[in-house]
Design a protein around this motif. Structure first.
Motif, PDB file in Angstrom:
ATOM      1  N   UNK A   1       3.698  -7.483  -7.119  1.00 38.35           N
ATOM      2  CA  UNK A   1       3.875  -7.145  -5.707  1.00 38.35           C
ATOM      3  C   UNK A   1       4.526  -5.776  -5.573  1.00 38.35           C
ATOM      4  N   UNK A   2       3.861  -4.917  -4.832  1.00 42.70           N
ATOM      5  CA  UNK A   2       4.366  -3.578  -4.527  1.00 42.70           C
ATOM      6  C   UNK A   2       4.784  -3.564  -3.063  1.00 42.70           C
ATOM      7  N   UNK A   3       5.953  -2.992  -2.807  1.00 38.52           N
ATOM      8  CA  UNK A   3       6.435  -2.853  -1.433  1.00 38.52           C
ATOM      9  C   UNK A   3       6.682  -1.377  -1.165  1.00 38.52           C
ATOM     10  N   UNK A   4       6.246  -0.926  -0.013  1.00 38.51           N
ATOM     11  CA  UNK A   4       6.560   0.423   0.440  1.00 38.51           C
ATOM     12  C   UNK A   4       6.958   0.370   1.906  1.00 38.51           C
ATOM     13  N   UNK A   5       7.542   1.453   2.371  1.00 36.88           N
ATOM     14  CA  UNK A   5       8.059   1.525   3.734  1.00 36.88           C
ATOM     15  C   UNK A   5       7.643   2.839   4.374  1.00 36.88           C
TER      16      UNK A   5
ATOM     17  N   UNK B   1       0.172   3.507  -3.752  1.00 38.10           N
ATOM     18  CA  UNK B   1       1.091   2.370  -3.903  1.00 38.10           C
ATOM     19  C   UNK B   1       0.315   1.115  -4.298  1.00 38.10           C
ATOM     20  N   UNK B   2      -0.803   0.876  -3.634  1.00 38.88           N
ATOM     21  CA  UNK B   2      -1.614  -0.315  -3.916  1.00 38.88           C
ATOM     22  C   UNK B   2      -2.122  -0.315  -5.354  1.00 38.88           C
ATOM     23  N   UNK B   3      -2.382   0.860  -5.904  1.00 32.21           N
ATOM     24  CA  UNK B   3      -2.917   0.941  -7.270  1.00 32.21           C
ATOM     25  C   UNK B   3      -1.900   0.529  -8.323  1.00 32.21           C
ATOM     26  N   UNK B   4      -0.632   0.391  -7.930  1.00 27.30           N
ATOM     27  CA  UNK B   4       0.429   0.035  -8.870  1.00 27.30           C
ATOM     28  C   UNK B   4       0.640  -1.473  -9.020  1.00 27.30           C
ATOM     29  N   UNK B   5      -0.147  -2.264  -8.305  1.00 25.93           N
ATOM     30  CA  UNK B   5       0.033  -3.717  -8.385  1.00 25.93           C
ATOM     31  C   UNK B   5      -1.176  -4.463  -7.885  1.00 25.93           C
ATOM     32  N   UNK B   6      -0.968  -5.757  -7.683  1.00 21.00           N
ATOM     33  CA  UNK B   6      -2.045  -6.637  -7.233  1.00 21.00           C
ATOM     34  C   UNK B   6      -2.061  -6.813  -5.724  1.00 21.00           C
ATOM     35  N   UNK B   7      -0.891  -6.669  -5.102  1.00 16.12           N
ATOM     36  CA  UNK B   7      -0.823  -6.793  -3.649  1.00 16.12           C
ATOM     37  C   UNK B   7       0.213  -5.818  -3.121  1.00 16.12           C
TER      38      UNK B   7
ATOM     39  N   UNK C   1       6.470  -2.277   4.809  1.00  9.81           N
ATOM     40  CA  UNK C   1       7.479  -2.350   5.857  1.00  9.81           C
ATOM     41  C   UNK C   1       7.286  -1.192   6.817  1.00  9.81           C
ATOM     42  N   UNK C   2       7.011  -1.492   8.063  1.00 11.88           N
ATOM     43  CA  UNK C   2       6.804  -0.468   9.086  1.00 11.88           C
ATOM     44  C   UNK C   2       8.104  -0.331   9.880  1.00 11.88           C
ATOM     45  N   UNK C   3       8.624   0.881   9.927  1.00 14.33           N
ATOM     46  CA  UNK C   3       9.898   1.129  10.607  1.00 14.33           C
ATOM     47  C   UNK C   3       9.808   0.783  12.092  1.00 14.33           C
TER      48      UNK C   3
ATOM     49  N   UNK D   1       9.462  -8.309  -4.560  1.00 15.71           N
ATOM     50  CA  UNK D   1       8.899  -7.038  -5.017  1.00 15.71           C
ATOM     51  C   UNK D   1       9.096  -6.847  -6.514  1.00 15.71           C
ATOM     52  N   UNK D   2       8.030  -6.396  -7.157  1.00 18.93           N
ATOM     53  CA  UNK D   2       8.106  -5.960  -8.550  1.00 18.93           C
ATOM     54  C   UNK D   2       8.252  -4.450  -8.623  1.00 18.93           C
ATOM     55  N   UNK D   3       7.723  -3.766  -7.601  1.00 14.70           N
ATOM     56  CA  UNK D   3       7.746  -2.311  -7.545  1.00 14.70           C
ATOM     57  C   UNK D   3       8.069  -1.884  -6.113  1.00 14.70           C
ATOM     58  N   UNK D   4       8.999  -0.933  -5.973  1.00 11.31           N
ATOM     59  CA  UNK D   4       9.264  -0.277  -4.699  1.00 11.31           C
ATOM     60  C   UNK D   4       8.680   1.123  -4.799  1.00 11.31           C
ATOM     61  N   UNK D   5       7.842   1.489  -3.835  1.00 10.41           N
ATOM     62  CA  UNK D   5       7.259   2.831  -3.789  1.00 10.41           C
ATOM     63  C   UNK D   5       7.794   3.552  -2.560  1.00 10.41           C
TER      64      UNK D   5
END
Length: 136
Positions: free
Chosen positions: A7-11, A28-34, A38-40, A91-95
């Motif tokens: 799971x990748x999370x970005x904001x 960001x999506x290319x770094x994981x499976x899903x 987060x939209x400010x 999250x496994x990855x924060x971008x």
């Protein structure tokens, strides 16, 4: 080894959506499976940038949620809650964009942190200023 998807999370604010936004979401999506985004919130955007967004948080969430690489979206209401958001969404990855480089390194104890370079010469603020100049 786990069978759980990565799971990748970005904001981001994602106001006046442009190709730079699309590219960061794709990378960001290319770094994981899903990818979870987060939209400010409108209030957080006003606090961060000193102005209200052009599009409402609901509209911005709808735009981002409609993108093929995005699995789901949620409303980011506080920069100080990043850890809580990452834990909630497992999250496994924060971008983050490299304009935030180093700011979230302390979250490396719960996930990998990746800072991506921004798309050169593209910014929402510059686009808004250009539109204002054209209409004024």
């Amino acid at each position: 080894m786990t069978d759980r998807p990565t799971t990748v999370v970005t904001f981001g604010t994602f106001d006046v959506f442009h190709v730079g936004h699309l590219r960061v979401i794709q990378r960001a999506a290319s770094l994981g499976d899903r990818l979870i985004v987060g939209v400010s919130s409108d209030a957080l955007n006003a606090k961060k940038k000193g102005r209200a967004p052009v599009f409402s948080q609901g509209e911005r969430m709808e735009i981002v949620a409609s993108l093929k690489p995005v699995s789901s979206v949620f409303l980011e209401e506080s920069l100080e809650q990043k850890r809580e958001y990452l834990l909630t969404h497992q999250a496994d990855v924060l971008v983050m964009g490299d304009d935030w480089a180093g700011r979230f390194d302390d979250l490396g104890d719960i996930c990998e942190i990746v800072y991506l370079p921004r798309t050169p010469a593209i910014s929402t603020t510059a686009l808004i200023e250009k539109i204002a100049d054209l209409s004024g």
